[in-house]
Design an enzyme around this catalytic site. Structure first.
Site, PDB file in Angstrom:
ATOM      1  N   HIS A 116      42.006  33.944  43.318  1.00  0.00           N
ATOM      2  CA  HIS A 116      42.669  33.567  44.399  1.00  0.00           C
ATOM      3  C   HIS A 116      42.370  32.160  44.898  1.00  0.00           C
ATOM      4  O   HIS A 116      41.910  31.776  45.865  1.00  0.00           O
ATOM      5  CB  HIS A 116      42.432  34.376  45.757  1.00  0.00           C
ATOM      6  CG  HIS A 116      43.442  34.365  46.808  1.00  0.00           C
ATOM      7  ND1 HIS A 116      44.018  33.153  47.355  1.00  0.00           N
ATOM      8  CD2 HIS A 116      43.840  35.398  47.418  1.00  0.00           C
ATOM      9  CE1 HIS A 116      44.841  33.509  48.359  1.00  0.00           C
ATOM     10  NE2 HIS A 116      44.864  34.753  48.500  1.00  0.00           N
ATOM     11  N   ASP A 132      54.824  32.635  50.023  1.00  0.00           N
ATOM     12  CA  ASP A 132      54.098  33.850  49.455  1.00  0.00           C
ATOM     13  C   ASP A 132      54.849  34.310  48.289  1.00  0.00           C
ATOM     14  O   ASP A 132      55.675  35.243  48.734  1.00  0.00           O
ATOM     15  CB  ASP A 132      53.592  34.954  50.464  1.00  0.00           C
ATOM     16  CG  ASP A 132      52.596  35.841  49.845  1.00  0.00           C
ATOM     17  OD1 ASP A 132      52.479  35.866  48.576  1.00  0.00           O
ATOM     18  OD2 ASP A 132      52.283  36.830  50.870  1.00  0.00           O
ATOM     19  N   GLN A 180      42.015  45.429  51.286  1.00  0.00           N
ATOM     20  CA  GLN A 180      42.837  44.278  50.775  1.00  0.00           C
ATOM     21  C   GLN A 180      42.048  43.716  49.630  1.00  0.00           C
ATOM     22  O   GLN A 180      40.854  43.330  50.037  1.00  0.00           O
ATOM     23  CB  GLN A 180      43.097  43.321  51.987  1.00  0.00           C
ATOM     24  CG  GLN A 180      43.717  42.161  51.647  1.00  0.00           C
ATOM     25  CD  GLN A 180      45.078  42.028  51.689  1.00  0.00           C
ATOM     26  OE1 GLN A 180      45.808  43.044  51.939  1.00  0.00           O
ATOM     27  NE2 GLN A 180      45.854  41.020  51.316  1.00  0.00           N
ATOM     28  N   ARG A 219      35.084  40.551  45.850  1.00  0.00           N
ATOM     29  CA  ARG A 219      34.905  39.564  46.571  1.00  0.00           C
ATOM     30  C   ARG A 219      33.919  39.460  47.961  1.00  0.00           C
ATOM     31  O   ARG A 219      33.462  38.612  48.410  1.00  0.00           O
ATOM     32  CB  ARG A 219      36.210  38.919  47.188  1.00  0.00           C
ATOM     33  CG  ARG A 219      37.095  39.880  48.329  1.00  0.00           C
ATOM     34  CD  ARG A 219      38.281  39.168  48.775  1.00  0.00           C
ATOM     35  NE  ARG A 219      38.809  40.156  49.517  1.00  0.00           N
ATOM     36  CZ  ARG A 219      39.460  39.576  50.646  1.00  0.00           C
ATOM     37  NH1 ARG A 219      39.977  38.151  50.603  1.00  0.00           N
ATOM     38  NH2 ARG A 219      40.242  40.515  51.487  1.00  0.00           N
ATOM     39  N   GLU A 229      47.632  30.744  42.193  1.00  0.00           N
ATOM     40  CA  GLU A 229      46.586  31.821  41.465  1.00  0.00           C
ATOM     41  C   GLU A 229      46.968  32.469  40.204  1.00  0.00           C
ATOM     42  O   GLU A 229      48.322  32.679  40.099  1.00  0.00           O
ATOM     43  CB  GLU A 229      46.561  33.108  42.798  1.00  0.00           C
ATOM     44  CG  GLU A 229      46.267  32.641  43.977  1.00  0.00           C
ATOM     45  CD  GLU A 229      46.465  33.559  44.935  1.00  0.00           C
ATOM     46  OE1 GLU A 229      46.584  34.685  44.737  1.00  0.00           O
ATOM     47  OE2 GLU A 229      47.128  33.306  46.276  1.00  0.00           O
TER      48      GLU A 229
END
Length: 314
Positions: free
Chosen positions: A193, A240, A118, A123, A290
């Site tokens: 993000h 979302d 994901q 990150r 974002e």
């Protein structure tokens, strides 16, 4: 991960007197070579953050401040007049294993779920410091991420990602440059993000009216296509939603008395997210707005892709 001294504070010394006479100072360093090279840059400090992870603090002469961790290349704080405009979730873990949940995490080379883990691996990878710069009291730092055994275990390409973070009086700017250092082309998706501190019942986003949308509620695997009809988008529940071909400028009213302008160059899309009751402990305290590249970018050997984000407090 490179072990760093507890605190490195960069300030001008007498040996840099010639440079001090000029408004622009530039230095180059990487990892532990920073200390041995005797680099001195005003308003940039490398110290130890939470979980003993290396952290960089940028301080503008105007009083604003930003913090970022080398783990994940993640900006975790942006303060103007001592007020933090970003948000780090209370469940965030600083252990060098899990991504930092908050601030401005990277999604690269994949946004969302897909062929690899994901949001990709950037990150939860260690970035290194390439350079720092001070222009009239406003600091800049550039981080670098390259391929290695970890990234190649899931995405077998050679690449370089440079991430430049610049702090001004009321502005935090970032520039992401991805270069293909492989002998074959590759494609990727990516996003920043960004978690903004907010009072969710009063938060609104403007500037997205007319955009095509992919609404991931109620089924993120089968988003519903549509178009945004609202001038001011609110967060009354779970949100979302992807906004395709988003404009270069949108505005966030965080409900706390601040209006933040979010400008971009070459980020083609935008995403709004709030987890609502799926994250009951903190969902009322933040919204994610974002900048994203949802469609795949393909670049050939020695080619680059660059995108810029600018966050400004009105």
């Amino acid at each position: 991960m490179v072990a760093l001294p507890a605190t490195w504070s960069f300030s001008l010394t007498t040996s840099a007197a010639a440079a001090a006479a000029k408004p622009r100072r530039f230095s180059r360093f990487c990892g532990v070579t920073m200390a041995s090279a005797g680099v001195n840059v005003e308003n940039v400090k490398v110290t130890t953050g939470l979980g003993d992870l290396p952290k960089v603090i940028l301080t503008s002469v105007h009083g604003s401040e930003a913090e970022l961790y080398l783990y994940g290349g993640c900006v975790t704080s942006w303060k103007v007049a001592n007020k933090d405009l970003l948000f780090v979730r209370p469940d965030a873990v600083f252990n060098g294993q899990k991504p930092i949940s908050g601030g401005i995490p990277h999604c690269f080379p994949q946004f969302g779920p897909g062929a690899i883990q994901q949001h990709g691996f950037a990150r939860n990878s260690d970035w290194s410091i390439v350079s720092s710069e001070n222009v009239e009291g406003n600091p800049t730092i550039t981080l670098e991420l390259k391929d290695g055994p970890y990234s190649r275990s899931m995405w077998d390409y050679s690449f370089q990602a440079l991430y430049k973070v610049t702090l001004d009086k009321n502005t935090l700017s970032t520039e992401l440059k991805v270069t293909n250092t492989d002998e074959k082309p590759f494609s990727f998706t990516t996003a920043l993000h960004t978690y903004f501190a907010a009072l969710v019942p009063g938060a609104t986003v403007r500037g997205l009216k007319g955009c095509k949308t992919l609404n991931k509620d109620p089924d993120p695997k089968n988003p519903i296509e549509g178009a945004e009809e609202r001038d001011a988008i609110t967060f009354p529940g779970f949100v979302d939603c992807v906004y395709l071909e988003a404009p270069e400028e949108i505005q966030l009213d965080n409900g706390l008395g601040d209006v933040i302008t979010i400008k971009n160059t070459n980020w083609s899309d935008a995403v709004l997210w709030n987890p609502h009751l799926t994250m009951e402990a903190c969902y009322k305290d933040f919204v994610c707005v974002e900048n994203a590249q949802i469609g795949e970018v393909q670049i050939g050997p020695n080619e680059s892709w660059t995108a810029v984000q600018q966050l400004s407090l009105a």
